[in-house]
Design a protein around this motif. Structure first.
Motif, PDB file in Angstrom:
ATOM      1  N   ARG A   1       0.842  -1.200   0.000  1.00 48.63           N
ATOM      2  CA  ARG A   1       0.000   0.000   0.000  1.00 48.63           C
ATOM      3  C   ARG A   1       0.875   1.247   0.000  1.00 48.63           C
ATOM      4  O   ARG A   1       1.976   1.231   0.546  1.00 48.63           O
ATOM      5  N   CYS A   2       0.350   2.305  -0.576  1.00 48.72           N
ATOM      6  CA  CYS A   2       1.024   3.595  -0.497  1.00 48.72           C
ATOM      7  C   CYS A   2       0.957   4.068   0.950  1.00 48.72           C
ATOM      8  O   CYS A   2      -0.113   4.048   1.560  1.00 48.72           O
ATOM      9  N   PRO A   3       2.083   4.495   1.526  1.00 43.81           N
ATOM     10  CA  PRO A   3       2.052   4.962   2.915  1.00 43.81           C
ATOM     11  C   PRO A   3       1.285   6.269   3.098  1.00 43.81           C
ATOM     12  O   PRO A   3       0.892   6.592   4.211  1.00 43.81           O
ATOM     13  N   ALA A   4       1.037   7.007   2.017  1.00 43.38           N
ATOM     14  CA  ALA A   4       0.321   8.278   2.132  1.00 43.38           C
ATOM     15  C   ALA A   4      -1.185   8.120   1.905  1.00 43.38           C
ATOM     16  O   ALA A   4      -1.987   8.481   2.755  1.00 43.38           O
ATOM     17  N   CYS A   5      -1.590   7.553   0.756  1.00 48.17           N
ATOM     18  CA  CYS A   5      -3.027   7.460   0.441  1.00 48.17           C
ATOM     19  C   CYS A   5      -3.609   6.073   0.736  1.00 48.17           C
ATOM     20  O   CYS A   5      -4.816   5.890   0.647  1.00 48.17           O
ATOM     21  N   HIS A   6      -2.748   5.106   1.035  1.00 42.20           N
ATOM     22  CA  HIS A   6      -3.134   3.748   1.458  1.00 42.20           C
ATOM     23  C   HIS A   6      -3.790   2.896   0.382  1.00 42.20           C
ATOM     24  O   HIS A   6      -4.387   1.868   0.672  1.00 42.20           O
ATOM     25  N   VAL A   7      -3.681   3.290  -0.870  1.00 41.21           N
ATOM     26  CA  VAL A   7      -4.218   2.482  -1.965  1.00 41.21           C
ATOM     27  C   VAL A   7      -3.424   1.179  -2.062  1.00 41.21           C
ATOM     28  O   VAL A   7      -2.199   1.175  -1.949  1.00 41.21           O
ATOM     29  N   ALA A   8      -4.123   0.069  -2.257  1.00 40.01           N
ATOM     30  CA  ALA A   8      -3.479  -1.234  -2.468  1.00 40.01           C
ATOM     31  C   ALA A   8      -3.052  -1.334  -3.923  1.00 40.01           C
ATOM     32  O   ALA A   8      -3.863  -1.130  -4.822  1.00 40.01           O
ATOM     33  N   LEU A   9      -1.749  -1.650  -4.161  1.00 35.90           N
ATOM     34  CA  LEU A   9      -1.237  -1.728  -5.526  1.00 35.90           C
ATOM     35  C   LEU A   9      -0.908  -3.145  -5.956  1.00 35.90           C
ATOM     36  O   LEU A   9      -1.044  -3.467  -7.130  1.00 35.90           O
ATOM     37  N   TRP A  10      -0.425  -3.977  -5.056  1.00 35.47           N
ATOM     38  CA  TRP A  10      -0.162  -5.384  -5.369  1.00 35.47           C
ATOM     39  C   TRP A  10      -0.124  -6.172  -4.078  1.00 35.47           C
ATOM     40  O   TRP A  10      -0.073  -5.619  -2.990  1.00 35.47           O
ATOM     41  N   SER A  11      -0.173  -7.499  -4.247  1.00 36.00           N
ATOM     42  CA  SER A  11      -0.109  -8.418  -3.110  1.00 36.00           C
ATOM     43  C   SER A  11       0.964  -9.456  -3.348  1.00 36.00           C
ATOM     44  O   SER A  11       1.325  -9.752  -4.493  1.00 36.00           O
ATOM     45  N   HIS A  12       1.429 -10.025  -2.243  1.00 39.45           N
ATOM     46  CA  HIS A  12       2.295 -11.201  -2.260  1.00 39.45           C
ATOM     47  C   HIS A  12       1.551 -12.282  -1.469  1.00 39.45           C
ATOM     48  O   HIS A  12       1.123 -12.042  -0.339  1.00 39.45           O
ATOM     49  N   TYR A  13       1.397 -13.453  -2.082  1.00 37.88           N
ATOM     50  CA  TYR A  13       0.713 -14.570  -1.435  1.00 37.88           C
ATOM     51  C   TYR A  13       1.737 -15.609  -0.995  1.00 37.88           C
ATOM     52  O   TYR A  13       2.788 -15.767  -1.638  1.00 37.88           O
ATOM     53  N   PRO A  14       1.436 -16.360   0.049  1.00 36.28           N
ATOM     54  CA  PRO A  14       2.398 -17.347   0.567  1.00 36.28           C
ATOM     55  C   PRO A  14       2.854 -18.389  -0.447  1.00 36.28           C
ATOM     56  O   PRO A  14       3.973 -18.884  -0.354  1.00 36.28           O
ATOM     57  N   SER A  15       2.033 -18.715  -1.430  1.00 37.17           N
ATOM     58  CA  SER A  15       2.408 -19.746  -2.402  1.00 37.17           C
ATOM     59  C   SER A  15       3.695 -19.407  -3.142  1.00 37.17           C
ATOM     60  O   SER A  15       4.442 -20.298  -3.532  1.00 37.17           O
ATOM     61  N   ALA A  16       3.958 -18.126  -3.344  1.00 43.22           N
ATOM     62  CA  ALA A  16       5.181 -17.697  -4.037  1.00 43.22           C
ATOM     63  C   ALA A  16       5.993 -16.712  -3.205  1.00 43.22           C
ATOM     64  O   ALA A  16       7.064 -16.298  -3.626  1.00 43.22           O
ATOM     65  N   GLY A  17       5.467 -16.318  -2.060  1.00 41.18           N
ATOM     66  CA  GLY A  17       6.165 -15.327  -1.251  1.00 41.18           C
ATOM     67  C   GLY A  17       6.313 -14.031  -2.020  1.00 41.18           C
ATOM     68  O   GLY A  17       5.447 -13.652  -2.802  1.00 41.18           O
ATOM     69  N   ARG A  18       7.436 -13.381  -1.818  1.00 41.26           N
ATOM     70  CA  ARG A  18       7.669 -12.102  -2.484  1.00 41.26           C
ATOM     71  C   ARG A  18       8.245 -12.257  -3.883  1.00 41.26           C
ATOM     72  O   ARG A  18       8.606 -11.279  -4.521  1.00 41.26           O
TER      73      ARG A  18
END
Length: 152
Positions: free
Chosen positions: A71-88
């Motif tokens: 998430r953006c630390p200023a506006c908090h919009v979610a831009l991408w995710s990391h899931y446990p199946s592949a980690g980062r």
């Protein structure tokens, strides 16, 4: 392809085409996005050129394993995710944050068993009640890219 948050402090560029684009209709994605579904373009994190800092927020999931949402630390919009199946190693980029979201239509609809009744899927669109077997859905190129990413 390029994208950003609402305030512009966090931006990214995809240096490779997405491996696959999911339209997820699960109830967790509905809650987290505040919408009827979320559309994620899956790409190697190494192919995500980021400008600015993100906050990685651990969020619970139905599996119990959770996910990290960038998430953006200023506006908090979610831009991408990391899931446990592949980690980062893999980033599930929110297509709605792209400058041209029409460039990434869904390749597959998943968790349609919990989709909103008023959401009508396009005729002939690949759809699965839950998740799917990647060997049956992914192209040979996608399977090779995923394998190389996981081995790296």
């Amino acid at each position: 392809m390029e994208g950003r948050c609402t305030c512009g402090q966090l931006a990214y560029r995809l240096t490779a085409a997405p491996m696959i684009v999911h339209c997820c209709h699960c109830s967790w994605c509905q809650r987290e996005s505040g919408s009827a579904f979320v559309i994620n373009a899956v790409v190697e994190t190494a192919a995500l050129a980021v400008t600015g800092a993100s906050d990685l927020v651990h969020t619970p999931s139905a599996s119990g394993a959770g996910q990290e949402i960038a998430r953006c630390p200023a506006c908090h919009v979610a831009l991408w995710s990391h899931y446990p199946s592949a980690g980062r190693k893999a980033a599930f980029v929110r297509v709605g944050t792209l400058a041209e979201p029409n460039a990434c239509p869904p390749d597959v609809h998943i968790f349609t068993s919990t989709r909103q009744d008023w959401v009508v899927l396009p005729e002939g669109a690949p759809a699965h009640a839950g998740f799917y077997n990647p060997a049956e859905v992914w192209s040979p190129e996608t399977r090779a890219r995923w394998g190389a990413m996981m081995a790296g």
